[in-house]
Every structure is written in C-alpha cells, then in structure tokens.
Write a protein that holds these residues in place. Structure first.
Motif, PDB file in Angstrom:
ATOM      1  N   UNK A 164      -4.479  -1.942  10.092  1.00  0.00           N
ATOM      2  CA  UNK A 164      -4.303  -3.401  10.036  1.00  0.00           C
ATOM      3  C   UNK A 164      -4.947  -4.140  11.198  1.00  0.00           C
ATOM      4  N   UNK A 165      -5.128  -3.466  12.341  1.00  0.00           N
ATOM      5  CA  UNK A 165      -5.687  -4.165  13.504  1.00  0.00           C
ATOM      6  C   UNK A 165      -7.177  -4.478  13.355  1.00  0.00           C
ATOM      7  N   UNK A 166      -7.797  -3.989  12.269  1.00  0.00           N
ATOM      8  CA  UNK A 166      -9.231  -4.221  12.085  1.00  0.00           C
ATOM      9  C   UNK A 166      -9.548  -5.722  11.980  1.00  0.00           C
ATOM     10  N   UNK A 167      -8.633  -6.485  11.381  1.00  0.00           N
ATOM     11  CA  UNK A 167      -8.879  -7.931  11.242  1.00  0.00           C
ATOM     12  C   UNK A 167      -8.880  -8.622  12.613  1.00  0.00           C
ATOM     13  N   UNK A 168      -7.909  -8.246  13.452  1.00  0.00           N
ATOM     14  CA  UNK A 168      -7.833  -8.859  14.791  1.00  0.00           C
ATOM     15  C   UNK A 168      -9.034  -8.462  15.629  1.00  0.00           C
ATOM     16  N   UNK A 169      -9.376  -7.199  15.515  1.00  0.00           N
ATOM     17  CA  UNK A 169     -10.512  -6.701  16.284  1.00  0.00           C
ATOM     18  C   UNK A 169     -11.775  -7.490  15.910  1.00  0.00           C
ATOM     19  N   UNK A 170     -11.958  -7.703  14.601  1.00  0.00           N
ATOM     20  CA  UNK A 170     -13.157  -8.407  14.143  1.00  0.00           C
ATOM     21  C   UNK A 170     -13.126  -9.866  14.555  1.00  0.00           C
ATOM     22  N   UNK A 227       0.830  -1.201   0.000  1.00  0.00           N
ATOM     23  CA  UNK A 227       0.000   0.000   0.000  1.00  0.00           C
ATOM     24  C   UNK A 227       0.865   1.251   0.000  1.00  0.00           C
ATOM     25  N   UNK A 228       0.451   2.291  -0.744  1.00  0.00           N
ATOM     26  CA  UNK A 228       1.227   3.530  -0.713  1.00  0.00           C
ATOM     27  C   UNK A 228       1.284   4.081   0.714  1.00  0.00           C
ATOM     28  N   UNK A 229       2.435   4.624   1.102  1.00  0.00           N
ATOM     29  CA  UNK A 229       2.631   5.085   2.481  1.00  0.00           C
ATOM     30  C   UNK A 229       1.590   6.122   2.902  1.00  0.00           C
ATOM     31  N   UNK A 230       1.310   7.047   1.959  1.00  0.00           N
ATOM     32  CA  UNK A 230       0.420   8.133   2.321  1.00  0.00           C
ATOM     33  C   UNK A 230      -0.968   7.586   2.681  1.00  0.00           C
ATOM     34  N   UNK A 231      -1.399   6.615   1.871  1.00  0.00           N
ATOM     35  CA  UNK A 231      -2.699   6.023   2.110  1.00  0.00           C
ATOM     36  C   UNK A 231      -2.693   5.258   3.438  1.00  0.00           C
ATOM     37  N   UNK A 232      -1.610   4.501   3.648  1.00  0.00           N
ATOM     38  CA  UNK A 232      -1.540   3.702   4.870  1.00  0.00           C
ATOM     39  C   UNK A 232      -1.641   4.595   6.105  1.00  0.00           C
ATOM     40  N   UNK A 233      -1.064   5.788   6.030  1.00  0.00           N
ATOM     41  CA  UNK A 233      -1.061   6.660   7.202  1.00  0.00           C
ATOM     42  C   UNK A 233      -2.433   7.272   7.473  1.00  0.00           C
ATOM     43  N   UNK A 234      -3.238   7.435   6.420  1.00  0.00           N
ATOM     44  CA  UNK A 234      -4.492   8.173   6.597  1.00  0.00           C
ATOM     45  C   UNK A 234      -5.744   7.344   6.358  1.00  0.00           C
ATOM     46  N   UNK A 282     -23.506  -6.914   0.308  1.00  0.00           N
ATOM     47  CA  UNK A 282     -22.374  -5.997   0.475  1.00  0.00           C
ATOM     48  C   UNK A 282     -21.071  -6.771   0.262  1.00  0.00           C
ATOM     49  N   UNK A 283     -19.971  -6.023   0.209  1.00  0.00           N
ATOM     50  CA  UNK A 283     -18.649  -6.639  -0.014  1.00  0.00           C
ATOM     51  C   UNK A 283     -18.389  -7.781   0.965  1.00  0.00           C
ATOM     52  N   UNK A 284     -17.816  -8.857   0.448  1.00  0.00           N
ATOM     53  CA  UNK A 284     -17.487 -10.008   1.288  1.00  0.00           C
ATOM     54  C   UNK A 284     -16.003 -10.351   1.241  1.00  0.00           C
ATOM     55  N   UNK A 285     -15.402 -10.250   0.055  1.00  0.00           N
ATOM     56  CA  UNK A 285     -13.954 -10.443  -0.081  1.00  0.00           C
ATOM     57  C   UNK A 285     -13.425  -9.194  -0.759  1.00  0.00           C
ATOM     58  N   UNK A 286     -12.346  -8.673  -0.253  1.00  0.00           N
ATOM     59  CA  UNK A 286     -11.729  -7.496  -0.873  1.00  0.00           C
ATOM     60  C   UNK A 286     -10.415  -7.193  -0.153  1.00  0.00           C
ATOM     61  N   UNK A 287      -9.487  -6.587  -0.847  1.00  0.00           N
ATOM     62  CA  UNK A 287      -8.366  -6.011  -0.092  1.00  0.00           C
ATOM     63  C   UNK A 287      -8.870  -4.768   0.656  1.00  0.00           C
ATOM     64  N   UNK A 288      -8.062  -4.209   1.525  1.00  0.00           N
ATOM     65  CA  UNK A 288      -8.431  -2.952   2.183  1.00  0.00           C
ATOM     66  C   UNK A 288      -7.356  -1.910   1.902  1.00  0.00           C
ATOM     67  N   UNK A 289      -7.779  -0.685   1.553  1.00  0.00           N
ATOM     68  CA  UNK A 289      -6.794   0.331   1.179  1.00  0.00           C
ATOM     69  C   UNK A 289      -5.912   0.729   2.359  1.00  0.00           C
ATOM     70  N   UNK A 290      -4.642   0.802   2.082  1.00  0.00           N
ATOM     71  CA  UNK A 290      -3.703   1.195   3.121  1.00  0.00           C
ATOM     72  C   UNK A 290      -3.323   0.049   4.030  1.00  0.00           C
ATOM     73  N   UNK A 291      -3.995  -1.087   3.871  1.00  0.00           N
ATOM     74  CA  UNK A 291      -3.735  -2.224   4.753  1.00  0.00           C
ATOM     75  C   UNK A 291      -3.153  -3.397   3.960  1.00  0.00           C
ATOM     76  N   UNK A 292      -3.835  -3.766   2.879  1.00  0.00           N
ATOM     77  CA  UNK A 292      -3.488  -4.984   2.157  1.00  0.00           C
ATOM     78  C   UNK A 292      -2.491  -4.699   1.033  1.00  0.00           C
ATOM     79  N   UNK A 293      -1.482  -5.538   0.898  1.00  0.00           N
ATOM     80  CA  UNK A 293      -0.648  -5.503  -0.301  1.00  0.00           C
ATOM     81  C   UNK A 293      -1.469  -6.118  -1.421  1.00  0.00           C
ATOM     82  N   UNK A 294      -1.537  -5.460  -2.547  1.00  0.00           N
ATOM     83  CA  UNK A 294      -2.482  -5.880  -3.592  1.00  0.00           C
ATOM     84  C   UNK A 294      -1.894  -6.954  -4.498  1.00  0.00           C
ATOM     85  N   UNK A 295      -2.759  -7.860  -4.924  1.00  0.00           N
ATOM     86  CA  UNK A 295      -2.370  -8.924  -5.846  1.00  0.00           C
ATOM     87  C   UNK A 295      -3.319  -8.855  -7.045  1.00  0.00           C
TER      88      UNK A 295
END
Ligand code: WTA
Length: 674
Positions: free
Chosen positions: A51-57, A39-46, A442-455
């Motif tokens: 990333x903790x959203x997965x653990x929280x869920x 993820x681009x740094x700027x996006x990751x910061x804002x 609604x969305x079920x599988x997706x990367x998350x901006x600023x969190x996921x490295x994209x494939x």
C-alpha cells in the motif's frame, strides 16, 4: 484433448455468496457504487507492491519513475528524469542509453535463464512451438542481421503485417535491436488501410506471411500486401514467412522468403545502445477524422512503464507464473503486454493464433488448463461472449491454476465482471480493470492486487506515479459523483511523443482543450464518493467495437466513396456483446437504385475492403434525409437513439422533424449478423 470433468470448488464459495445479493439486486444495471471486495489475505501478504507505493510515488513522482527505470539495464544513466520545458513535447530519461531488445531477451540469458520458456505458442490448428529465452535471443539476432543485410538502418520504418505467430515478436524485437521503427498493422486491416499506413510512415520493408489460420481455415495475407506495396514506391522488399503453405504471387527481386534470408544468418549480433528517446514504434489508431493517427512511442520511458505496470498490476512472479494476454499483437495491448512488458520482466507467456470458438467454444479454457495459465488478461467483449455461450463451458475445464485476471479495452459492466470472477476466476481471482490507451502506452488507471479493495465495473485509481482528474468542460475538477471528462495532469514515461509527421495534430488533439499541460483522453468519467473513477465511454466520434477503436468519420468517408452513396452518418449503438455496434444511415445518389439487401451487402463489403472487416457496419439503413441541426450538423445523438430503439429526445433544433419519422419507418426488424 481431454477435458477435466470436475472443476475445483474452492475457497470461493464464500466469495460467491458475498456477491449474490448485489448481483441479483443490480441485474442489467450499471452499479454506481459497487460492493468493495477486500484483497485476499494471501495475495496481500505476497504481492509485488504494498500500500505504501502510492505515498512513495506521490512524495516524489520523478524519483519514483527513476527507481522503476533502474529495473532495466542501461548502458548509460540519464542526466535528467524528465524534460518538460517545451510541453507537450516530453523527454524522459534524457541522455540515458539502452537497447530495448537486449533488455527483453539477452540480459535474462546472461543471468542464467536461457532455458526458461518465453512463449508457449499454439496455432489454431493445434500445432505448437515452445520458445525459450535462449532460442528467442538466437532468432532475434538472426533477424536483426537479416534486416541489416536488407539495408534497414536505425530510424527506418518497417511494417509488420503478420498473424499471431512467433515471427511477429521476433520481427518486432529485431527492429528494436537495430533501432528500426516497427509499425505493426493488424492482419484484419485491408489492403487500402495497409497502403495508407505504409505511405504515411514511409516504410522501406514489409514483413508478412502467406497467411494465417482463422476460424478453422487458412486466410491469406500476401495478396493484400501485393496490392498495398504496388502503391507504395518506398517499400524495397517484402519478407514472407511461410505459415500456411498457400500459393502466393511472387515479385522477383522484391519478395524474399523469411526462411531463406533469416535462416542463413549468424546468431551473433552485438546490440547497439540507443538514446532513451529513440523511436521504438508507430501504432496507428483511429481518431475523430478519417485519417488514422500514427502514435509514436519511444524507448526508455515506454519500456520502464510497461515493464513496471506489468509487474505491479499483474503481480508477476517470473519464476512461477504463466501469463496470457489473449489479444492480438496488432494492437497496443499486444505490444505492451504480450511483447515488451512480459519479456522485460522475464515472464513465461502463452501466445495463441486463433479465435476463441475454433475448433470449439472451450478453446481458451482448454489452453488455460493445458499450460497452467496463472494470469489471464483479456477484453470485456470476450467475457460477454463467454457469458452468452454459458457457464457450462468453463466449468468443463480445470481452471484452478488461475490466480489473477485482467480486463482492458472498454468499460467492463459489473455483470460481466462478476461472471468473469466466478466462472473463470473460480471466485478467488482478483480482477484488474485497466484503463489506458494506444496513446498512453501502458496502464494508467487500475486497482492493484493485494492493495486495492475491488469495485466491479470501475477502473478505480490512477496507477502510482500517474495523475488523473475528472473535470468539467472548463477544466475545473469535479466534486464527487458528477460526470465529466478524464484528463491526465502530469506527463508519464510511456506517453506518446507525437503523431508521426504531424506535431500540430498531436498538440490539437490531446493538449489544446485544457492547455498544454493537460492531456485530454477523450473519455467520459465520473468519480464516486469513495474516490473510484468510473469510465463512461468515448466522448468524441470514436466507436469502441469489441475493444477496437473505429472512427465514425472513417466509416462515413468510406461509405460516401461508394458510387451509390450521396451522404452517410455513422453512429456506435450499444450492443450487448461487442460494446458498440456500427450503425450507418445512408442517403443514395439520385440515380442509384435501392436494391435492398443486395445494396446493403455491397456497402458492407465496400467498407470491409476500405478499412477491414472489423469496420463493416452491423446495420445500414437507406434513408431519404438525415436529421440536422439548423447549422447543418448531423444530429448523431438522435441517430443513436433510433439505432438503440430509444424514445427520441428533444428534436426542436431539427430543420425538419418529420425526417425522424421517415428514418424510423426504414428501421429493419433485426440487425444483420456477420
Ligand atoms: C477504452 C486499448 C473503460 C477507452 C488499451 C479508451 C477503456 C480506449 C478501458 C483506448 C477500461 C480502454 N475501461 N474503457 N478499462 N480500457 N478503454 O487505444 O475508451 O485501443 O480511450 O487502447 O478504450 O483504446 P485503445
């Protein structure tokens, strides 16, 4: 409209270099393990989520969804987040009460955002309307009062058959406001398709227009409504929006102009609270049988998940972004991400009536430039069409406002992903490849901006709070890199609640293959060694044509309804632009004459009339016989091989393998285009 001559060459050059070698090395192939793009740094910061959203869920899934539900305004808090005591019939936020329209409109006005633009609407001919949240509130209140005057009550079904105009959204929200259940039917469906939906849902009112603009000309809608309503005794009134000024037939007493009835209403309307499980809408979708399924969505859980996914997946910043879901409101993507998600989050959206090539092939890019669109969400079939038209077209516009892109509706092949990334996203915009369905809401599988490295090419991971697995035929979870079936192993807030009027079909279709706790999605999938999920297309008899779901059985049953046809078999053959194209094989009745092209055109028109133009077969082949197994089942796999010009596989179970040669001889040289 002025065109920008130079396009910003941005920070993306580095990104473009980074992909260049993989792209060249994989041209035309599906990549199983793509490059991982951090993820681009700027996006990751804002970004809205970290990333903790997965653990929280995963620490407490229900508490996580309860937190997201609190982003909405409830008039009464729920007693229980989920009641799953009678699977697969779920209840979310049991005992909670809210008004969906209030959440989408009024609360933003009350919070001082009445002047914010809700929609920049643009008609195909170039006419425009700007609608603020305050104006939207007034219009929705007037329409709600009009519905009440027409004796539409909570729980009644209202059909909406309109083009992409603001009244479509106003009508949906007016229904939600009074607790009526809307049923939007895509304007491309025929009178027959509309009639069967009106009948199945038991609609009391149809909201339509004289027509809409499509491909540079007005196209009529009212004649199809007249035809369909003539067969639906339950429909009391037809409310008609004037859009094109075309002449319309008028049935006195039944037909009413929107402007007359809605125009005279008060802008005051007190929203009533409804139960979290109150039905919100029905959306018909194709299944494996000829009869479309009325997917039922309810209020609290649906709005919770569409609002939260819209905010998290697209990193939506309500004060800054201009969001554009370039899809039709007549499909679930439009419901969730043109209407309910963006409005619940107080987004400013673009809504466009027409097609991408009218009046020129740069139309979408022109709109992005004009409105400063920051987030664009569309389907791979459109991207592949743009690829075909060439990169010079997007290069002629200033697309530097874009910061994030989304994809939906079908697997996006890595080549299309990379093209989208480079030529639309300027190399700097992450792409969210979102897998979901009419049924999931609604969305079920997706990367998350600023969190996921994209494939590129993979929808990657279950959204936080969602549980998905890839399993084999027995339901056993597969080890990495094996191909299997996608299942969802826990209920989710925006899940369908049933198939309208057919609980048994709901259980049989989705919750019987692996038991009542496991949702069978109907998609093939594979998990790679890095844990990314790759979608591989439908495993049932559902085709995906330009992101539209069409059932093979539905097209077959239309074809055999024609007097010349004795038997028909339909397959989805892969198509470089539309994903799949519909190919039909028909056997004629003894007395029917094979008039060649003329008959083929007649059959295509017949299917168009039965279902809609989107279901017209790309090719129809008249054959003497169809390949069948010894038990009499049509071997679609072989037909698909023929339609895709592949070497034929194993034909040993055929009753008569000479059938194949007969069919092959009948193949036309090139597919006909519409
Ligand atoms: C397919 C559209 C791969 C899939 C929201 C699913 C996808 C069907 C993706 C649902 C994706 C949707 N990658 N395949 N990102 N998104 N699909 O109901 O086959 O019109 O089952 O909902 O589209 O289509 P539907």
């Amino acid at each position: 409209m002025g065109r920008a001559t130079s396009r910003r060459r941005s920070s993306c050059d580095a990104g473009q270099r980074r992909y260049a070698h993989e792209r060249d090395g994989h041209r035309g192939q599906r990549r199983d393990r793509g490059p991982s793009i951090p993820p681009p740094d700027r996006l990751a910061a804002h970004a809205n989520v970290g990333p903790d959203v997965y653990d929280e869920a995963s620490a407490d899934r229900l508490a996580f969804w309860a937190t997201q539900a609190r982003r909405l305004t409830w008039t009464q808090e729920w007693d229980e987040v989920l009641d799953w005591s009678n699977p697969p019939f779920a209840q979310w936020f049991v005992g909670g009460k809210l008004n969906v329209a209030y959440n989408c409109v009024d609360r933003h006005v009350e919070d001082g955002h009445g002047d914010q633009v809700a929609y920049h609407w643009e008609g195909e001919p170039g006419d425009t309307r700007t609608i603020t949240y305050a104006q939207l509130k007034d219009e929705v209140c007037k329409a709600a009062n009009a519905l009440t005057e027409l004796d539409v009550n909570a729980g009644d079904r209202v059909a909406i058959y309109l083009p992409m105009i603001p009244e479509t959204i106003i009508a949906m929200l007016a229904c939600a406001r009074i607790g009526a259940v809307h049923m939007v039917v895509f304007g491309g469906f025929s009178a027959d398709a509309l009639a069967s939906r009106l009948d199945d849902a038991g609609a009391v009112l149809v909201i339509t227009s004289d027509g809409g603009y499509r491909r540079g000309a007005p196209s009529a809608l009212k004649p199809a409504v007249d035809d369909a309503v003539g067969r639906s005794p339950g429909v009391r009134n037809v409310l008609v929006v004037k859009r094109t000024g075309q002449d319309v037939e008028w049935t006195e007493g039944r037909d009413l102009w929107w402007d007359d009835v809605v125009g005279r209403q008060s802008t005051e309307h007190e929203p009533e609270s409804f139960d979290a499980e109150h039905p919100l809408y029905i959306m018909y979708t194709s299944g494996t049988t000829a009869k479309p399924k009325g997917i039922l969505h309810t209020s609290g859980g649906y709005l919770t998940q569409v609002a939260y996914t819209h905010w998290a997946t697209f990193d939506l910043k309500p004060d800054d972004d201009v969001f554009w879901t370039a899809a039709d409101v007549g499909w679930v993507t439009g419901h969730s991400y043109i209407v309910y998600g963006p409005l619940a989050n107080r987004a400013t959206s673009v809504m466009y009536e027409g097609t991408p090539e009218t009046p020129h092939r740069g139309r979408w890019f022109e709109l992005i430039q004009k409105y400063g669109v920051t987030i664009l969400y569309t389907a791979p079939t459109v991207i592949r069409t743009f690829m075909k038209w060439g990169e010079d077209i997007p290069a002629g516009f200033d697309l530097s406002s874009l910061r994030l892109l989304g994809s939906v509706g079908e697997p996006i092949n890595p080549e299309a992903w990379l093209w989208y990334h480079e030529h639309v996203g300027g190399g700097r915009c992450p792409i969210m490849d979102t897998w979901w369905q009419t049924e999931t809401g609604a969305h079920m599988l997706t990367p998350l901006p600023g969190v996921t490295s994209l494939v590129p090419g993979s929808a990657q991971h279950p959204f936080p709070g969602i549980s998905a697995k890839v399993v084999d035929d027995e339901g056993k979870e597969l080890s990495d890199d094996s191909t299997g079936l996608l299942v969802l192993t826990e209920p989710w807030p925006a899940m369908l609640r049933t198939i309208w009027g057919d609980d048994d079909r709901y259980v049989d279709t989705y919750w019987s293959r692996f038991g009542k706790n496991v949702y069978f999605a109907g998609d093939g999938a594979k998990k790679d060694a890095d844990g990314n999920i790759w979608l591989l297309g439908r495993v049932d008899d559902v085709m995906n044509v330009s992101g539209h779901r069409i059932s093979t059985t539905e097209v077959e049953s239309s074809l055999v309804g024609h007097p010349a046809v004795a038997e028909a078999a339909v397959v989805g053959a892969s198509d470089p632009t539309t994903g799949q194209g519909i190919v039909a094989f028909v056997i004629l009745r003894g007395n029917a004459e094979d008039s060649g092209d003329e008959l083929v055109q007649e059959l295509r028109t017949h299917v168009g009339k039965d279902i809609g133009p989107i279901a017209k077969p790309r090719q129809i082949m008249v054959v003497q016989e169809l390949p069948k197994t010894r038990s009499g089942k049509i071997m679609r796999r072989l037909l698909r091989d023929i339609a895709e010009n592949r070497e034929l596989g194993d034909v040993t179970t055929l009753t008569d393998s000479s059938v194949m040669n007969m069919i092959k001889d009948k193949l036309p040289a090139a597919p006909s285009e519409d």
